[in-house]
Design an enzyme around this catalytic site. Structure first.
Site, PDB file in Angstrom:
ATOM      1  N   CYS A  58      -8.058   6.182  -5.031  1.00 23.55           N
ATOM      2  CA  CYS A  58      -7.991   5.205  -6.036  1.00 23.55           C
ATOM      3  C   CYS A  58      -6.799   5.390  -6.553  1.00 23.55           C
ATOM      4  O   CYS A  58      -6.028   6.439  -6.794  1.00 23.55           O
ATOM      5  CB  CYS A  58      -8.936   5.016  -7.150  1.00 23.55           C
ATOM      6  SG  CYS A  58     -10.784   5.184  -6.513  1.00 23.55           S
ATOM      7  N   ASN A 117     -11.454   4.113   7.009  1.00 23.56           N
ATOM      8  CA  ASN A 117     -10.867   5.406   6.439  1.00 23.56           C
ATOM      9  C   ASN A 117     -11.685   6.283   5.919  1.00 23.56           C
ATOM     10  O   ASN A 117     -11.338   7.429   5.761  1.00 23.56           O
ATOM     11  CB  ASN A 117      -9.836   4.654   5.052  1.00 23.56           C
ATOM     12  CG  ASN A 117     -10.559   3.633   4.078  1.00 23.56           C
ATOM     13  OD1 ASN A 117     -11.266   2.604   4.684  1.00 23.56           O
ATOM     14  ND2 ASN A 117     -10.803   4.291   3.070  1.00 23.56           N
ATOM     15  N   THR A 172      -1.886  -3.891   1.772  1.00 21.61           N
ATOM     16  CA  THR A 172      -2.431  -4.539   0.643  1.00 21.61           C
ATOM     17  C   THR A 172      -1.835  -5.971   0.433  1.00 21.61           C
ATOM     18  O   THR A 172      -2.501  -7.048   0.732  1.00 21.61           O
ATOM     19  CB  THR A 172      -2.461  -3.844  -0.775  1.00 21.61           C
ATOM     20  OG1 THR A 172      -2.943  -2.700  -0.417  1.00 21.61           O
ATOM     21  CG2 THR A 172      -3.166  -4.747  -1.943  1.00 21.61           C
ATOM     22  N   GLN A 224      -5.949   1.877   9.656  1.00 25.19           N
ATOM     23  CA  GLN A 224      -6.452   3.424  10.224  1.00 25.19           C
ATOM     24  C   GLN A 224      -6.526   3.295  11.824  1.00 25.19           C
ATOM     25  O   GLN A 224      -6.909   4.409  12.242  1.00 25.19           O
ATOM     26  CB  GLN A 224      -7.747   3.735   9.712  1.00 25.19           C
ATOM     27  CG  GLN A 224      -7.803   3.870   8.280  1.00 25.19           C
ATOM     28  CD  GLN A 224      -7.123   5.079   7.790  1.00 25.19           C
ATOM     29  OE1 GLN A 224      -6.761   5.759   8.458  1.00 25.19           O
ATOM     30  NE2 GLN A 224      -6.723   4.869   6.639  1.00 25.19           N
ATOM     31  N   SER A 237      -0.081  -0.354   7.989  1.00 24.58           N
ATOM     32  CA  SER A 237       1.099   0.277   7.052  1.00 24.58           C
ATOM     33  C   SER A 237       1.508   1.442   7.461  1.00 24.58           C
ATOM     34  O   SER A 237       1.145   2.335   8.384  1.00 24.58           O
ATOM     35  CB  SER A 237      -0.284   0.729   6.151  1.00 24.58           C
ATOM     36  OG  SER A 237       0.637   1.225   4.912  1.00 24.58           O
TER      37      SER A 237
HETATM   38  N1  PLP Z   1      -6.769  -0.462   4.427  1.00 25.69           N
HETATM   39  C1  PLP Z   1      -7.161   0.595   4.676  1.00 25.69           C
HETATM   40  C2  PLP Z   1      -8.303   0.749   5.653  1.00 25.69           C
HETATM   41  C3  PLP Z   1      -6.548   1.726   4.190  1.00 25.69           C
HETATM   42  O1  PLP Z   1      -6.893   3.005   4.486  1.00 25.69           O
HETATM   43  C4  PLP Z   1      -5.704   1.501   3.145  1.00 25.69           C
HETATM   44  C5  PLP Z   1      -4.885   2.617   2.515  1.00 25.69           C
HETATM   45  O2  PLP Z   1      -5.310   3.315   1.362  1.00 25.69           O
HETATM   46  C6  PLP Z   1      -5.038   0.172   2.806  1.00 25.69           C
HETATM   47  C7  PLP Z   1      -5.588  -0.940   3.430  1.00 25.69           C
HETATM   48  C8  PLP Z   1      -4.003  -0.122   1.936  1.00 25.69           C
HETATM   49  O3  PLP Z   1      -2.790   0.257   2.258  1.00 25.69           O
HETATM   50  P1  PLP Z   1      -1.476   0.078   1.386  1.00 25.69           P
HETATM   51  O4  PLP Z   1      -1.453   1.301   0.707  1.00 25.69           O
HETATM   52  O5  PLP Z   1      -0.306   0.077   2.594  1.00 25.69           O
HETATM   53  O6  PLP Z   1      -1.490  -0.946   0.716  1.00 25.69           O
END
Ligand code: PLP
Length: 385
Positions: free
Chosen positions: A332, A146, A71, A174, A194
């Site tokens: 969420c 995701n 994020t 992903q 991530s």
């Molecule tokens: N983008 C995607 C496609 C995700 O699946 C996620 C996780 O939920 C995120 C971003 C956010 O990742 P993070 O939890 O490292 O902030």
């Protein structure tokens, strides 16, 4: 009976190699910005982790900025794109909220790139819009979804956008550990990953910036990460992230992951299909990557299944009570389940989108998991199926 965890797209269980690396890093101690021996040891750990992650991502170590997660990295990337004056902005309709919410805030007039019923971006729409709109286009698009596992044609998207003098910001969360680095390396100007999605710890992520990209330091402070991201680095989490990447991202590891998870996912879907024609598998399309035929179009580990009239939240709770962890839409932060914006964008009404769950297998899935999960699903859902 032991629990069966099929929610790897939310968070993958910690890999033993990551745990080991974290414990060693915690014992090392020190602040990587300090100049004494303890500080230099922490700094060395940090830079070794950067090199390890760079090898997994097929980029140079200097391209990587460590963050607290995807994020934050996505937001940094958007601040950078804004600072560099890119526009018009094209935002894929199926982005994760982590990208979507901030993109809409920065660019309320962003043009939304539509998707088809499999959540595949409409490449022809984008091509035409870019040709008509001019400017220096910025495309914000994830590499893989995701919720449905849909893989976007990043190479084609990148070619179209760059040919028009634009740039690509890709949420690769992903993709990492699920697809070979050759499917994304060098294709985006900002690429985001991530740790906790590949079996590293929560609380670490990275932004990979292409040569020539200027990162906007919107939160100045101690000058860490070459001045791009202030704050003492979370060395233990970063070391765990790098350790997870080193075992998850080799070509052999990816092949093994695709074979293992593809087998379980297919067993899950096949067993359900054999028992009832009432299921809808969203994103199931074209040949699967682990079978080596054609262009991969869906992650091997993911199944998005809708059972009309059986509310998603109830499905998740019923399975949880039986010892199975799956999810409804994206998890969420509040723990609440809301109707999926992704499925709505793919054209599904509340009758389907509100009745869809996701099963996502992963590195520690076991032979038989797909069948066990399908059997449990049939049992708890008997009156809806
Ligand atoms: N983008 C995607 C496609 C995700 O699946 C996620 C996780 O939920 C995120 C971003 C956010 O990742 P993070 O939890 O490292 O902030």
């Amino acid at each position: 009976m032991p629990r069966l965890y099929a929610d790897h797209n939310a968070t993958a269980p910690l890999r033993p190699q990551a745990r080991e690396a974290m414990v060693a890093a915690l014992e090392t101690g020190g602040n990587p910005s300090s100049v004494h021996g303890e500080g230099r040891r922490a700094k060395r750990l940090l830079e070794d982790s950067r090199e390890t992650l760079a090898a997994a991502l097929e980029c140079v170590p200097d391209a990587i900025t460590f963050t607290s997660g995807a994020t934050e990295a996505l937001h940094m990337a958007m601040d950078s794109a804004k600072g560099m004056g890119f526009g018009p902005v094209y935002l894929s309709a199926v982005e994760h909220d982590a990208a979507w919410a901030y993109a809409i805030k920065l660019w309320p007039d962003a043009r939304i790139v539509p998707v088809d019923g499999n959540a595949q971006l409409d490449v022809a729409w984008l091509e035409q819009a870019i040709a008509q709109d001019g400017g220096r286009p910025l495309l914000i698009a994830q590499g893989a979804n995701n919720e449905t596992g849909t893989i976007q044609p990043l190479d084609r998207l990148s070619t179209i956008v760059r040919a028009a003098g634009g740039a690509v910001l890709c949420d690769g969360v992903q993709m990492l550990g699920k697809l070979a680095a050759s499917s994304f390396a060098g294709l985006a100007d900002w690429f985001v990953v991530s740790s906790h999605k590949i079996g590293g710890p929560l609380g670490a992520g990275a932004l990979v910036a292409a040569p020539g990209i200027v990162l906007a330091n919107t939160r100045p402070g101690g000058g860490q990460e070459r001045g791009a991201r202030a704050g003492t680095e979370n060395v233990a989490a970063i070391a765990g992230f790098a350790a997870a990447a080193s075992v998850a991202c080799t070509d052999e590891a990816i092949y093994a992951y695709q074979t293992l998870t593809g087998t379980q996912r297919d067993a899950f879907e096949d067993f359900l299909s054999q028992n009832s024609p009432n299921f809808l598998f969203i994103g199931k399309q074209k040949p699967l990557p682990h079978k080596g035929e054609g262009e991969p179009s869906r992650l091997s580990n993911t199944s998005c299944i809708a059972t009309p009239n059986w509310e998603a939240a109830r499905q998740v709770m019923a399975l949880d009570l039986m010892g199975f962890a799956v999810s409804a839409g994206s998890a969420c932060s509040s723990g609440k389940v809301k109707t999926s914006r992704v499925l709505a964008a793919a054209g599904y009404g509340a009758d389907i989108a509100g009745c869809a769950i996701r099963a996502s297998f992963g590195w520690n899935s076991q032979e038989g998991d797909g069948h066990l999960l399908a059997a449990a699903y049939l049992k708890v859902g008997a009156r809806y199926i």
